[in-house]
Design an enzyme around this catalytic site. Sequence first.
Site, PDB file in Angstrom:
ATOM      1  N   CYS A   1      12.186  13.019 130.401  1.00 20.43           N
ATOM      2  CA  CYS A   1      13.546  13.347 130.840  1.00 20.43           C
ATOM      3  C   CYS A   1      13.628  14.851 131.112  1.00 20.43           C
ATOM      4  O   CYS A   1      13.296  15.662 130.249  1.00 20.43           O
ATOM      5  CB  CYS A   1      14.537  12.950 129.760  1.00 20.43           C
ATOM      6  SG  CYS A   1      16.187  13.569 130.077  1.00 20.43           S
TER       7      CYS A   1
ATOM      8  N   LYS B   1      44.947  34.891 103.871  1.00 19.08           N
ATOM      9  CA  LYS B   1      44.040  34.107 104.712  1.00 19.08           C
ATOM     10  C   LYS B   1      44.213  34.474 106.175  1.00 19.08           C
ATOM     11  O   LYS B   1      45.321  34.477 106.691  1.00 19.08           O
ATOM     12  CB  LYS B   1      44.358  32.617 104.539  1.00 19.08           C
ATOM     13  CG  LYS B   1      44.078  32.082 103.139  1.00 19.08           C
ATOM     14  CD  LYS B   1      42.678  31.575 103.022  1.00 19.08           C
ATOM     15  CE  LYS B   1      42.547  30.217 103.603  1.00 19.08           C
ATOM     16  NZ  LYS B   1      41.685  29.333 102.843  1.00 19.08           N
TER      17      LYS B   1
ATOM     18  N   SER C   1      41.573  29.208  90.788  1.00 20.42           N
ATOM     19  CA  SER C   1      41.553  29.342  92.238  1.00 20.42           C
ATOM     20  C   SER C   1      42.633  30.375  92.615  1.00 20.42           C
ATOM     21  O   SER C   1      43.157  31.047  91.738  1.00 20.42           O
ATOM     22  CB  SER C   1      41.738  27.943  92.813  1.00 20.42           C
ATOM     23  OG  SER C   1      42.851  27.860  93.566  1.00 20.42           O
ATOM     24  N   LEU C   2      42.916  30.540  93.874  1.00 20.30           N
ATOM     25  CA  LEU C   2      43.857  31.590  94.282  1.00 20.30           C
ATOM     26  C   LEU C   2      45.012  30.994  95.073  1.00 20.30           C
ATOM     27  O   LEU C   2      44.825  30.024  95.808  1.00 20.30           O
ATOM     28  CB  LEU C   2      43.142  32.609  95.186  1.00 20.30           C
ATOM     29  CG  LEU C   2      42.088  33.505  94.556  1.00 20.30           C
ATOM     30  CD1 LEU C   2      41.284  34.201  95.643  1.00 20.30           C
ATOM     31  CD2 LEU C   2      42.727  34.543  93.641  1.00 20.30           C
TER      32      LEU C   2
ATOM     33  N   CYS D   1      18.503   9.550 124.630  1.00 16.19           N
ATOM     34  CA  CYS D   1      17.656   9.165 125.747  1.00 16.19           C
ATOM     35  C   CYS D   1      16.227   9.162 125.193  1.00 16.19           C
ATOM     36  O   CYS D   1      15.800  10.146 124.594  1.00 16.19           O
ATOM     37  CB  CYS D   1      17.777  10.185 126.876  1.00 16.19           C
ATOM     38  SG  CYS D   1      16.463  10.017 128.093  1.00 16.19           S
TER      39      CYS D   1
ATOM     40  N   CYS E   1      18.151  11.546 133.623  1.00 17.35           N
ATOM     41  CA  CYS E   1      17.020  10.790 134.160  1.00 17.35           C
ATOM     42  C   CYS E   1      17.322   9.313 134.383  1.00 17.35           C
ATOM     43  O   CYS E   1      16.490   8.588 134.907  1.00 17.35           O
ATOM     44  CB  CYS E   1      15.810  10.941 133.247  1.00 17.35           C
ATOM     45  SG  CYS E   1      16.035  10.093 131.683  1.00 17.35           S
TER      46      CYS E   1
ATOM     47  N   TYR F   1      31.860  38.884  91.416  1.00 18.84           N
ATOM     48  CA  TYR F   1      33.076  39.703  91.398  1.00 18.84           C
ATOM     49  C   TYR F   1      33.816  39.666  90.062  1.00 18.84           C
ATOM     50  O   TYR F   1      34.893  40.223  89.950  1.00 18.84           O
ATOM     51  CB  TYR F   1      34.011  39.350  92.549  1.00 18.84           C
ATOM     52  CG  TYR F   1      34.157  37.869  92.853  1.00 18.84           C
ATOM     53  CD1 TYR F   1      34.813  37.017  91.980  1.00 18.84           C
ATOM     54  CD2 TYR F   1      33.639  37.344  94.040  1.00 18.84           C
ATOM     55  CE1 TYR F   1      34.957  35.669  92.277  1.00 18.84           C
ATOM     56  CE2 TYR F   1      33.771  35.992  94.335  1.00 18.84           C
ATOM     57  CZ  TYR F   1      34.434  35.159  93.451  1.00 18.84           C
ATOM     58  OH  TYR F   1      34.561  33.836  93.729  1.00 18.84           O
TER      59      TYR F   1
ATOM     60  N   ASP G   1      33.350  33.100 102.293  1.00 14.36           N
ATOM     61  CA  ASP G   1      33.537  31.665 102.484  1.00 14.36           C
ATOM     62  C   ASP G   1      32.319  30.882 101.991  1.00 14.36           C
ATOM     63  O   ASP G   1      31.523  30.381 102.764  1.00 14.36           O
ATOM     64  CB  ASP G   1      33.814  31.387 103.970  1.00 14.36           C
ATOM     65  CG  ASP G   1      34.494  30.047 104.163  1.00 14.36           C
ATOM     66  OD1 ASP G   1      34.854  29.415 103.156  1.00 14.36           O
ATOM     67  OD2 ASP G   1      34.661  29.634 105.312  1.00 14.36           O
TER      68      ASP G   1
ATOM     69  N   CYS H   1      21.099   7.962 130.628  1.00 12.54           N
ATOM     70  CA  CYS H   1      20.957   9.402 130.436  1.00 12.54           C
ATOM     71  C   CYS H   1      21.438  10.120 131.702  1.00 12.54           C
ATOM     72  O   CYS H   1      20.985   9.778 132.806  1.00 12.54           O
ATOM     73  CB  CYS H   1      19.492   9.739 130.152  1.00 12.54           C
ATOM     74  SG  CYS H   1      19.177  11.505 130.231  1.00 12.54           S
TER      75      CYS H   1
ATOM     76  N   LYS I   1      43.424  42.060  94.176  1.00 10.30           N
ATOM     77  CA  LYS I   1      43.482  41.855  92.731  1.00 10.30           C
ATOM     78  C   LYS I   1      44.127  43.069  92.055  1.00 10.30           C
ATOM     79  O   LYS I   1      43.828  44.212  92.436  1.00 10.30           O
ATOM     80  CB  LYS I   1      42.068  41.669  92.155  1.00 10.30           C
ATOM     81  CG  LYS I   1      41.383  40.415  92.678  1.00 10.30           C
ATOM     82  CD  LYS I   1      39.922  40.351  92.281  1.00 10.30           C
ATOM     83  CE  LYS I   1      39.276  39.120  92.914  1.00 10.30           C
ATOM     84  NZ  LYS I   1      37.830  39.093  92.768  1.00 10.30           N
TER      85      LYS I   1
ATOM     86  N   GLU J   1      39.033  42.977  98.246  1.00 10.45           N
ATOM     87  CA  GLU J   1      37.669  42.458  98.456  1.00 10.45           C
ATOM     88  C   GLU J   1      37.690  41.478  99.617  1.00 10.45           C
ATOM     89  O   GLU J   1      38.737  40.909  99.923  1.00 10.45           O
ATOM     90  CB  GLU J   1      37.200  41.688  97.213  1.00 10.45           C
ATOM     91  CG  GLU J   1      36.958  42.530  96.002  1.00 10.45           C
ATOM     92  CD  GLU J   1      36.731  41.656  94.763  1.00 10.45           C
ATOM     93  OE1 GLU J   1      36.374  40.479  94.900  1.00 10.45           O
ATOM     94  OE2 GLU J   1      36.943  42.176  93.665  1.00 10.45           O
TER      95      GLU J   1
ATOM     96  N   LYS K   1      37.175  37.915 101.206  1.00  4.52           N
ATOM     97  CA  LYS K   1      37.193  36.545 100.688  1.00  4.52           C
ATOM     98  C   LYS K   1      36.029  35.805 101.345  1.00  4.52           C
ATOM     99  O   LYS K   1      36.094  35.412 102.513  1.00  4.52           O
ATOM    100  CB  LYS K   1      38.516  35.858 100.986  1.00  4.52           C
ATOM    101  CG  LYS K   1      38.647  34.515 100.301  1.00  4.52           C
ATOM    102  CD  LYS K   1      40.067  34.019 100.353  1.00  4.52           C
ATOM    103  CE  LYS K   1      40.262  32.775  99.511  1.00  4.52           C
ATOM    104  NZ  LYS K   1      39.370  31.674  99.825  1.00  4.52           N
TER     105      LYS K   1
END
Length: 684
Positions: free
Chosen positions: A450, A332, A96-97, A445, A430, A244, A131, A427, A308, A127, A129
Site C-alpha cells: 500500500c 486552572k 486534593s485542591l 489495510c 490502494c 513539593y 499534570d 483502503c 500556597k 508553583e 501545577k
Amino acid sequence: MRPLSPTIICPMPAATKDAGKKIEALREKIRRHEHLYYVLDQPEISDTEFDRLMQQLKDLEAEHPSLVTPDSPTQRVGGKPREGFVKVPHSSPMLSLDNTYNEEELRNWERRVHELSGRSDVDYVCELKLDGMSLALLYEEGKLVRGVTRGDGSVGEDVTLNVRTVHSVPLSIDREKLRKAGIPLNFEARGELLMPTAAFRKLNEERERNGLPTFANPRNFTAGTVRQLDSSVTAQRRLDFFPYFLLANGRTYFERHWETLTALEKAGFKVNPNRKLVHSMDEVWRFIQQWEEKRDSLPYEIDGIVVKVDRTALQDELGFTGKAPRWAIAYKYAARAGITKLENVRWQVGRTGKLTPVAELAPVAIGGTTVRNATLHNMDEIERLGVKIGDWVQVERGGDVIPKVAKVVEDKDHPRGHKTFVMPEKCPECGTKVVRTEGEVDYRCVNANCPAKLRETILHFASRGVMNIDGMGEALVNQLTDRGLVKNVADIYKLTKDDLLSLERMGDKSAQNILDEIENSKKLPLERAIYGLGIRMVGERTAQFLAEHFGSMEALEQAGAEELQNVNEVGPRIAESIVEFFSIPANRKLIERLRDADLTMTGKKKERGTKLAGKTFVLTGTLVRYTRDEAKKMIEDAGGKVTGSVSKKTDYVVAGVDAGSKLDKAKELGVEVIDEKEMERLAG
Ligand code: IVH
C-alpha cells in the site's frame, strides 16, 4: 438521669427478623474473607465470588434500609488492590485542591484567607501545577523505603519497586547532606510523578508502530506506568518526580513552605525551579499570566498554577474543608481550545495499516499555533461524539500532543452539519479491503505494498533498531517514494548511485555512504529482517524469539498458527497476525526479493533445553529470588513457555508474594501452583 420514655413495644415482623439474621451471617462471612485477603494475604475465594457476596449484602440492605449499620462492610469505601500491589495507609491524608478559573475567584480565595486568619500581610508560594499523579516517598535513615500512590487519599498502593526505577528519585541520601539541608533522617517527600512530553510522544509512537493501543495523555501513561507489575517496563519509560512537600511523623516539618522546597533541593531532589515566593496577590496573578504564555516551552504538561500560603502556622490555622486545604488553591488554565468548522474527514494510513480519521478544519488559532487538522481517533470515538461534516467542533490541544476534536458545538450561531461519513470499505490509497480484527477498535489495510504505508514502512525498515541504514531519513525517503524509485523495502537494495545522484541535495560522497550503509544492512541478523517486515504486533522482542525458534525466514513463512504459539510470548492474536501477513501473495513476493538481494534469511536456532518442553508457565505476584525476566529466561532456556494468563492449558503457576487473582484462577481450574524453588528444580 434522663427520664425513661414509655416503652412502645413494636414487634419486628418475622420477615425482617429473618432478613436480619441473613444479613448478619453474610457480614460475618465477608469480614472473614476481608481479613483473609487484606490481613493474612491468604484469600480462599476469587474476586468474583467476593464481589457476589458483597452484592448480595448490598441488595439485602437496600431492601431493608433500617438494618444498615455503620460497621457493615458495605459502608467501607474502597476496593481490593490489584494483584501484586499492597494497600498502604498514608501517614496523613493526601489531599486534593480546590480549583479557581478566573481572577475574581482567586481574589475571593485571598479574601477568605485574610478573614479567617485576621491578617492581610500573607506570603504565598506559586508553583506550577504539574499534570501527573501525586506520590508519597518514605525515607528511613535517609534511605528510600517505600513509594505509595495517592489512592483514595487515605490509603494508596505500594509501588516502591517501580518508583525505584525513576532516576530523579534519590534512593539514599547521606546523613551529612540531610543535616545540611536541615531534614531529619526519617521523613516523607510528597510530590508529582510525571512523564515528560517527549517521552510520551516517543513511547506512544512506538506503541502505534507495534500495533498497541496508545495513551490519550501523559497523565494516563504515567498512571499506567507506575502500576506496572513488571518494574523493568517502568524503568524504560523515563518518568520524573518533582517533590513539593516534606513531612515528618505525618506533619509539615518546616515553618515555611519556601524553606521546604529549598531544603528538598539541597537534599538532592528535583524540585521544580519554576517557583516564586511572593508577597501579594498581584504578584501571584503576574506569575499565572506569565506561565500561561510560556507553558508550551516546558518539557512536560502543566494544567495551572498552585498557590500556597507560605507559613505553616498559618496553614494550620486555616485548616481544611472536606478533602482540600483552605491554605492552597489551584488556578486552572483553560484547556487550549478553539471552535471551528469541520470541513472534511480524511483517512490516514499508518505503517501498520491502521486507518485513522483526521478532521480537516477551517484554520483556527489555538494557544499560538494555527490548527488545521485534528485527530478523531477511531470509529468508536466518532460515534461517541456524534460528529458530522459541517458541524462546529471544539478542538483541544495540550502541549506537544496532537490536537483532538473534543465535542460538537451546537447553538443558534453554530448549526449542525448534515453529512455523515463512514469507515471506507477499501483502503483510500490502494483499494485493498479494509479489515477489522474481532474485538479491536481499529480498521486496517493489510496490503504490504500500500503506497500510504510505504513511506512509514521504509522509515521503520531503515531505522536504527531495524536495518540501521544511516542517512535514510524522512527527506530521502520522501524523494525516493515520490519519484517511484522505491515501491517496497526490497527496492532499497536495487538503488544505484545514479538513482541517488538524481535526487536533490545529494553529492557523490553522500550517495556512496548510503550505498555502503545499504550493503552493510544485508549482514544484520535474521531477526532484524523479520522486525523490518512490519508485521503487526511483531516488535523487536517477538522478532528475536521468532528468529531463535524457526532459524530461518522460510520456516517462519510456513509456520501455522499452532506452531507459532509455541514461541515465547506469542499468543493467538500475534500468531493470527503473522499467518495473515504471510497469506498475502505480495508479502511473500517481497520476501523473495529480499532473499534475492542477499539479506540474511537464516539464523542460529537457539538450542533450548528440553526439560520443560511443551510446558506452559504463568508467573504471578512478586518473585523474591529472581526478577521476572530472569525467571522467564530460566523457564524458556529449559524449553518451557511463559504466558500472561491462566487457562486450562497452563501447566504451572509460579506464585510469588502477593499473588492474587491469577492464583485464584489456578485454584479454580486445578492448575498446579508452585513456588520459585520448585520452578528452579523443574528447570534443572
Ligand atoms: S499540592 C494539599 N502542588 O494537583 C495540596 N499539587 O488537583 C495538594 N499537583 O493531587 C497538592 N502540581 O497531584 C500540589 N505544585 C503542586 C502540584 C500539585 C500538581 C497535583 C497533585 C494534586 C492535584 C490536585
